[in-house]
Scaffold this motif. Structure first.
Motif, PDB file in Angstrom:
ATOM      1  N   GLU A 111       0.794  -1.218   0.000  1.00 46.07           N
ATOM      2  CA  GLU A 111       0.000   0.000   0.000  1.00 46.07           C
ATOM      3  C   GLU A 111       0.831   1.276   0.000  1.00 46.07           C
ATOM      4  OE1 GLU A 111      -2.929  -0.328  -0.704  1.00 46.07           O
ATOM      5  OE2 GLU A 111      -3.578  -2.289   0.001  1.00 46.07           O
ATOM      6  N   LEU A 112       2.113   1.141  -0.278  1.00 47.26           N
ATOM      7  CA  LEU A 112       2.969   2.324  -0.330  1.00 47.26           C
ATOM      8  C   LEU A 112       2.457   3.333  -1.350  1.00 47.26           C
ATOM      9  CD1 LEU A 112       6.444   0.591  -0.156  1.00 47.26           C
ATOM     10  CD2 LEU A 112       5.521   2.189   1.533  1.00 47.26           C
ATOM     11  N   ARG A 113       1.935   2.835  -2.443  1.00 40.41           N
ATOM     12  CA  ARG A 113       1.499   3.735  -3.520  1.00 40.41           C
ATOM     13  C   ARG A 113       0.220   4.486  -3.169  1.00 40.41           C
ATOM     14  NH1 ARG A 113      -0.309  -1.356  -7.293  1.00 40.41           N
ATOM     15  NH2 ARG A 113      -1.692  -2.220  -5.724  1.00 40.41           N
ATOM     16  N   ASN A 114      -0.466   4.063  -2.118  1.00 43.87           N
ATOM     17  CA  ASN A 114      -1.675   4.767  -1.709  1.00 43.87           C
ATOM     18  C   ASN A 114      -1.420   5.798  -0.615  1.00 43.87           C
ATOM     19  OD1 ASN A 114      -3.840   3.680  -3.365  1.00 43.87           O
ATOM     20  ND2 ASN A 114      -3.448   1.733  -2.356  1.00 43.87           N
ATOM     21  N   LEU A 115      -0.145   5.988  -0.271  1.00 40.73           N
ATOM     22  CA  LEU A 115       0.196   7.051   0.671  1.00 40.73           C
ATOM     23  C   LEU A 115       0.402   8.364  -0.070  1.00 40.73           C
ATOM     24  CD1 LEU A 115       2.838   5.157   2.856  1.00 40.73           C
ATOM     25  CD2 LEU A 115       0.517   5.794   3.555  1.00 40.73           C
ATOM     26  N   THR A 116       0.125   9.466   0.605  1.00 36.33           N
ATOM     27  CA  THR A 116       0.491  10.762   0.037  1.00 36.33           C
ATOM     28  C   THR A 116       2.019  10.825  -0.032  1.00 36.33           C
ATOM     29  OG1 THR A 116       0.604  11.822   2.192  1.00 36.33           O
ATOM     30  CG2 THR A 116      -1.540  11.846   1.075  1.00 36.33           C
ATOM     31  N   PRO A 117       2.563  11.696  -0.868  1.00 36.49           N
ATOM     32  CA  PRO A 117       4.028  11.773  -1.010  1.00 36.49           C
ATOM     33  C   PRO A 117       4.737  11.993   0.325  1.00 36.49           C
ATOM     34  CG  PRO A 117       2.983  12.998  -2.780  1.00 36.49           C
ATOM     35  CD  PRO A 117       1.863  12.556  -1.860  1.00 36.49           C
ATOM     36  N   GLU A 118       4.187  12.851   1.173  1.00 38.47           N
ATOM     37  CA  GLU A 118       4.836  13.123   2.462  1.00 38.47           C
ATOM     38  C   GLU A 118       4.827  11.856   3.328  1.00 38.47           C
ATOM     39  OE1 GLU A 118       2.022  14.801   1.488  1.00 38.47           O
ATOM     40  OE2 GLU A 118       3.170  16.330   0.392  1.00 38.47           O
ATOM     41  N   ASN A 119       3.690  11.205   3.391  1.00 41.42           N
ATOM     42  CA  ASN A 119       3.594   9.996   4.204  1.00 41.42           C
ATOM     43  C   ASN A 119       4.482   8.886   3.648  1.00 41.42           C
ATOM     44  OD1 ASN A 119       1.787  11.287   5.844  1.00 41.42           O
ATOM     45  ND2 ASN A 119      -0.035  10.325   4.973  1.00 41.42           N
ATOM     46  N   PHE A 120       4.538   8.782   2.340  1.00 43.53           N
ATOM     47  CA  PHE A 120       5.411   7.792   1.705  1.00 43.53           C
ATOM     48  C   PHE A 120       6.868   8.014   2.096  1.00 43.53           C
ATOM     49  CE2 PHE A 120       8.184   6.694  -1.884  1.00 43.53           C
ATOM     50  CZ  PHE A 120       7.910   5.344  -2.019  1.00 43.53           C
ATOM     51  N   ALA A 121       7.294   9.261   2.044  1.00 43.59           N
ATOM     52  CA  ALA A 121       8.685   9.568   2.364  1.00 43.59           C
ATOM     53  C   ALA A 121       9.023   9.145   3.792  1.00 43.59           C
ATOM     54  CB  ALA A 121       8.941  11.070   2.174  1.00 43.59           C
ATOM     55  N   GLU A 122       8.092   9.352   4.710  1.00 39.56           N
ATOM     56  CA  GLU A 122       8.341   8.994   6.103  1.00 39.56           C
ATOM     57  C   GLU A 122       8.469   7.478   6.272  1.00 39.56           C
ATOM     58  OE1 GLU A 122       9.263  10.314   8.677  1.00 39.56           O
ATOM     59  OE2 GLU A 122       8.595   9.132  10.393  1.00 39.56           O
ATOM     60  N   ILE A 123       7.602   6.730   5.628  1.00 38.98           N
ATOM     61  CA  ILE A 123       7.681   5.265   5.713  1.00 38.98           C
ATOM     62  C   ILE A 123       8.987   4.762   5.096  1.00 38.98           C
ATOM     63  CG2 ILE A 123       6.606   3.087   5.037  1.00 38.98           C
ATOM     64  CD1 ILE A 123       5.057   4.631   7.159  1.00 38.98           C
ATOM     65  N   GLU A 124       9.361   5.341   3.976  1.00 41.19           N
ATOM     66  CA  GLU A 124      10.607   4.929   3.330  1.00 41.19           C
ATOM     67  C   GLU A 124      11.813   5.228   4.212  1.00 41.19           C
ATOM     68  OE1 GLU A 124       9.547   2.645   1.028  1.00 41.19           O
ATOM     69  OE2 GLU A 124      11.447   3.268   0.138  1.00 41.19           O
TER      70      GLU A 124
END
Lengths: 195, 195
Positions: A111-124
């Motif tokens: 579900e990484l692709r369903n995160l907003t860009p900011e949220n994605f960056a934090e998870i990464e």
DNA sequence: GTCTATATAATGATAGAC
DNA sequence: GTCTATCATTATATAGAC
């Protein structure tokens, strides 16, 4: 069992997260409606918004929580000593921690692709912290002349992919016991680093 | 560029599949609407139903097509000879074939849960055929006394997970050339089978 | 084969009563 | 904190004109 009206904040919060976790792992974030999550919890859809700002925040909380628990558990389980012992411990930790958390692992990769860009960056960012743990072990092993491998970064990613892939096929009722499988993976990881 | 009315069957069909592939890989099956796919193709949503019975059939066709092309390409690329050569060839084939097909690979692993049970079973059957190819190579190598590993099935799954994981991080503009990475993976696969 | 128009259902989120 | 009710939007799929 659907609940009647009343105040249940102390139990509803975790129940919302548990229901979302299970349903999203099963059907995917976009395919699960807030109404369906509410039904699973036993409340009406509107009540969910007492526990999450919106659907995106619900997904992000699940994934961030997963990564932060992973890093906290890893920190607690980390051993010092020679690189071989640290590597074996990492392998066993990864398997033991991920295997009972199939839903979380699945969501965190899918579900990484369903995160907003900011949220994605934090998870990464959090994921990279975990990868770096293994990379440091490999580098220390190479520096000590114990490991023999061609590229530390690629070997790190290969090991993590190999270990995480286990979640896609392991079944408790399968041919091999967990202890046996764990031993097999410890052996394969050792082979990958040339020992 | 949106098209006006007219007959374009010979080009619209593939364009529908290409658009669906790209959009589903990007956002997920459930998150992509038929309207969005139609917009990408340059037709109205209703026109898509000339090319697919429904949304489910569109997904299944993409995944089945991917697996059948994989098996056909594998059959063409398979070499005979000693197990070591066959293993190296399998590694190189897997990387070369999967790497330029990132969207298909992603969909084939991520969207299994959005298939109907019948469609899921068919895709899993095809995937198993591919896994068996590698498993036979490993078994032949063990029987010939060339490979030294603890469990053929688990090693097969570990190798495929390791190889497929490359798709999640490889970038053409990255630190290492494709040839170099391929060589690294050939080496790691060899190590995993004890040679 | 594609269009426009539409049937029918579901979605995320909010407002206000209790 | 939860409910009911609702808004505004979007979804899949179909019908019939061209």
């Amino acid at each position: 069992m659907a609940r009647k009206t009343g105040s249940h904040s102390e139990i509803t919060g975790p129940r919302v997260r548990d229901a979302a976790l299970k349903l999203i792992a099963q059907h995917g974030f976009a395919a699960v409606s807030m109404r369906r999550i509410a039904e699973e919890v036993g409340v009406q859809a509107g009540a969910l918004y007492n526990y999450t700002r919106d659907k995106q925040a619900l997904l992000f909380d699940l994934m961030r929580n997963h990564m932060e628990e992973l890093l906290a558990a890893r920190q607690e389980a980390a051993v010092s000593g020679d690189p071989v012992a640290r590597l074996d411990a990492f392998t066993r930790f990864h398997i033991h921690w991920h295997l009972p958390r199939g839903d979380q692992v699945f969501i965190s990769y899918m579900e990484l692709r369903n995160l907003t860009p900011e949220n994605f960056a934090e998870i990464e960012r959090l994921r990279k912290v975990y990868e770096d743990e293994l990379e440091h072990i490999l580098q220390d092993g190479v520096d000590a002349g114990l490991f023999h491998l061609d590229d530390t970064k690629v070997t790190t990613l290969a090991i993590i992919a190999m270990l995480t892939g286990m979640s896609t096929w392991y079944r408790a009722e399968g041919r091999l016991s967990l202890d046996r499988i764990e031993g097999l993976y410890v052996g394969m990881v050792r082979r990958l680093v040339g020992i």
